[in-house]
Write a protein that holds these residues in place. Structure first.
Motif, PDB file in Angstrom:
ATOM      1  N   PRO A 137      37.633  -5.166  13.685  1.00  0.00           N
ATOM      2  CA  PRO A 137      38.395  -5.062  12.443  1.00  0.00           C
ATOM      3  C   PRO A 137      39.031  -6.406  12.106  1.00  0.00           C
ATOM      4  CG  PRO A 137      39.765  -4.304  14.236  1.00  0.00           C
ATOM      5  CD  PRO A 137      38.429  -4.716  14.828  1.00  0.00           C
ATOM      6  N   LEU A 138      39.784  -6.418  11.025  1.00  0.00           N
ATOM      7  CA  LEU A 138      40.547  -7.586  10.627  1.00  0.00           C
ATOM      8  C   LEU A 138      41.516  -7.957  11.747  1.00  0.00           C
ATOM      9  CD1 LEU A 138      40.994  -9.424   8.128  1.00  0.00           C
ATOM     10  CD2 LEU A 138      42.834  -7.883   7.470  1.00  0.00           C
ATOM     11  N   CYS A 139      41.685  -9.237  11.995  1.00  0.00           N
ATOM     12  CA  CYS A 139      42.602  -9.700  13.040  1.00  0.00           C
ATOM     13  C   CYS A 139      43.424 -10.859  12.486  1.00  0.00           C
ATOM     14  CB  CYS A 139      41.814 -10.136  14.278  1.00  0.00           C
ATOM     15  SG  CYS A 139      40.593 -11.428  13.943  1.00  0.00           S
ATOM     16  N   ASN A 140      44.338 -11.369  13.290  1.00  0.00           N
ATOM     17  CA  ASN A 140      45.137 -12.497  12.798  1.00  0.00           C
ATOM     18  C   ASN A 140      44.291 -13.763  12.758  1.00  0.00           C
ATOM     19  OD1 ASN A 140      45.501 -14.235  15.127  1.00  0.00           O
ATOM     20  ND2 ASN A 140      46.913 -12.718  15.953  1.00  0.00           N
ATOM     21  N   VAL A 141      44.771 -14.775  12.073  1.00  0.00           N
ATOM     22  CA  VAL A 141      44.008 -16.000  11.825  1.00  0.00           C
ATOM     23  C   VAL A 141      43.618 -16.707  13.111  1.00  0.00           C
ATOM     24  CG1 VAL A 141      44.104 -18.286  10.760  1.00  0.00           C
ATOM     25  CG2 VAL A 141      45.000 -16.311   9.522  1.00  0.00           C
ATOM     26  N   ASP A 142      44.553 -16.862  14.047  1.00  0.00           N
ATOM     27  CA  ASP A 142      44.247 -17.578  15.291  1.00  0.00           C
ATOM     28  C   ASP A 142      43.164 -16.869  16.094  1.00  0.00           C
ATOM     29  OD1 ASP A 142      46.061 -19.658  14.837  1.00  0.00           O
ATOM     30  OD2 ASP A 142      47.712 -18.491  15.693  1.00  0.00           O
ATOM     31  N   VAL A 143      43.233 -15.557  16.187  1.00  0.00           N
ATOM     32  CA  VAL A 143      42.217 -14.788  16.914  1.00  0.00           C
ATOM     33  C   VAL A 143      40.878 -14.891  16.187  1.00  0.00           C
ATOM     34  CG1 VAL A 143      41.504 -12.471  17.638  1.00  0.00           C
ATOM     35  CG2 VAL A 143      43.862 -13.228  18.023  1.00  0.00           C
ATOM     36  N   GLY A 144      40.889 -14.806  14.856  1.00  0.00           N
ATOM     37  CA  GLY A 144      39.658 -14.937  14.077  1.00  0.00           C
ATOM     38  C   GLY A 144      39.001 -16.294  14.265  1.00  0.00           C
ATOM     39  N   GLU A 145      39.800 -17.357  14.240  1.00  0.00           N
ATOM     40  CA  GLU A 145      39.263 -18.704  14.451  1.00  0.00           C
ATOM     41  C   GLU A 145      38.699 -18.837  15.865  1.00  0.00           C
ATOM     42  OE1 GLU A 145      38.908 -21.276  12.383  1.00  0.00           O
ATOM     43  OE2 GLU A 145      40.125 -20.696  10.662  1.00  0.00           O
ATOM     44  N   ALA A 146      39.397 -18.275  16.852  1.00  0.00           N
ATOM     45  CA  ALA A 146      38.912 -18.322  18.238  1.00  0.00           C
ATOM     46  C   ALA A 146      37.603 -17.547  18.372  1.00  0.00           C
ATOM     47  CB  ALA A 146      39.970 -17.764  19.184  1.00  0.00           C
ATOM     48  N   LEU A 199      36.257 -27.207  13.515  1.00  0.00           N
ATOM     49  CA  LEU A 199      36.878 -26.017  12.949  1.00  0.00           C
ATOM     50  C   LEU A 199      38.243 -26.352  12.401  1.00  0.00           C
ATOM     51  CD1 LEU A 199      38.331 -24.006  15.846  1.00  0.00           C
ATOM     52  CD2 LEU A 199      36.558 -25.656  16.309  1.00  0.00           C
ATOM     53  N   ASN A 200      38.874 -25.389  11.736  1.00  0.00           N
ATOM     54  CA  ASN A 200      40.130 -25.637  11.033  1.00  0.00           C
ATOM     55  C   ASN A 200      41.379 -25.323  11.833  1.00  0.00           C
ATOM     56  OD1 ASN A 200      38.754 -26.409   8.708  1.00  0.00           O
ATOM     57  ND2 ASN A 200      38.582 -24.307   8.008  1.00  0.00           N
ATOM     58  N   SER A 201      41.275 -24.601  12.910  1.00  0.00           N
ATOM     59  CA  SER A 201      42.455 -24.125  13.619  1.00  0.00           C
ATOM     60  C   SER A 201      42.959 -25.122  14.649  1.00  0.00           C
ATOM     61  CB  SER A 201      42.145 -22.795  14.312  1.00  0.00           C
ATOM     62  OG  SER A 201      43.228 -22.409  15.128  1.00  0.00           O
ATOM     63  N   LYS A 202      44.111 -25.699  14.379  1.00  0.00           N
ATOM     64  CA  LYS A 202      44.727 -26.627  15.331  1.00  0.00           C
ATOM     65  C   LYS A 202      45.037 -25.925  16.649  1.00  0.00           C
ATOM     66  CE  LYS A 202      48.576 -29.910  15.786  1.00  0.00           C
ATOM     67  NZ  LYS A 202      48.499 -29.888  17.197  1.00  0.00           N
ATOM     68  N   LYS A 203      45.468 -24.683  16.586  1.00  0.00           N
ATOM     69  CA  LYS A 203      45.806 -23.948  17.799  1.00  0.00           C
ATOM     70  C   LYS A 203      44.591 -23.783  18.708  1.00  0.00           C
ATOM     71  CE  LYS A 203      48.084 -19.787  19.504  1.00  0.00           C
ATOM     72  NZ  LYS A 203      48.845 -18.590  19.141  1.00  0.00           N
ATOM     73  N   VAL A 204      43.428 -23.456  18.143  1.00  0.00           N
ATOM     74  CA  VAL A 204      42.210 -23.287  18.941  1.00  0.00           C
ATOM     75  C   VAL A 204      41.783 -24.626  19.526  1.00  0.00           C
ATOM     76  CG1 VAL A 204      39.767 -22.625  18.892  1.00  0.00           C
ATOM     77  CG2 VAL A 204      41.449 -21.252  17.648  1.00  0.00           C
ATOM     78  N   VAL A 205      41.790 -25.677  18.722  1.00  0.00           N
ATOM     79  CA  VAL A 205      41.398 -27.005  19.213  1.00  0.00           C
ATOM     80  C   VAL A 205      42.328 -27.461  20.327  1.00  0.00           C
ATOM     81  CG1 VAL A 205      41.158 -29.444  18.589  1.00  0.00           C
ATOM     82  CG2 VAL A 205      40.287 -27.667  17.063  1.00  0.00           C
TER      83      VAL A 205
END
Length: 132
Positions: free
Chosen positions: A78-87, A109-115
């Motif tokens: 399902p839909l998830c939060n942005v950080d989880v989606g980017e991961a 990718l765009n997510s600083k948290k994932v990088v």
């Protein structure tokens, strides 16, 4: 034998990982850069649809000339939060590149948290940490 890709993860956006041209205070132009010689670049992007309760994943591979190689899109539920989606987006992209048996692939990718997580690593016991 199974080949393992040499993975590098970079963020596309206003930080140390991207080359930027500042146009004015309100906007920034991000210039896509070709991967290094004899490498590929896989750009990963994620979209979120609350009305459809799903996350869209898109990934595109280009060679060291910047020429298109292959692309893939998919939906996850399902839909998830942005950080989880980017991961999840980068996880699916890494798995896809592995299935293709490509070596020498850089991921953007765009997510600083994932990088940051890939570069520094953390003991994260949240859903995000489970994905990454």
């Amino acid at each position: 034998t199974t080949r393992r890709s040499n993975v590098q993860v970079h963020r596309v956006g206003n930080n140390d990982y991207a080359k930027l041209l500042h146009v004015d205070d309100d906007s920034t132009v991000i210039r896509w850069e070709k991967p290094s010689r004899q490498r590929f670049k896989c750009n990963v992007d994620v979209s979120f649809s609350s009305s459809r309760n799903r996350v869209g994943l898109g990934m595109c591979i280009r060679d060291d000339d910047g020429s298109f190689v292959l692309a893939k899109t998919m939906w996850i539920l399902p839909l998830c939060n942005v950080d989880v989606g980017e991961a999840l987006g980068v996880l699916h992209a890494i798995n896809w590149v592995h299935e293709l048996q490509l070596e020498g692939v850089d991921f953007a990718l765009n997510s600083k948290k994932v990088v940051d997580y890939f570069h520094k690593g953390r003991n994260d016991v949240t859903e995000f940490g489970d994905v990454v």
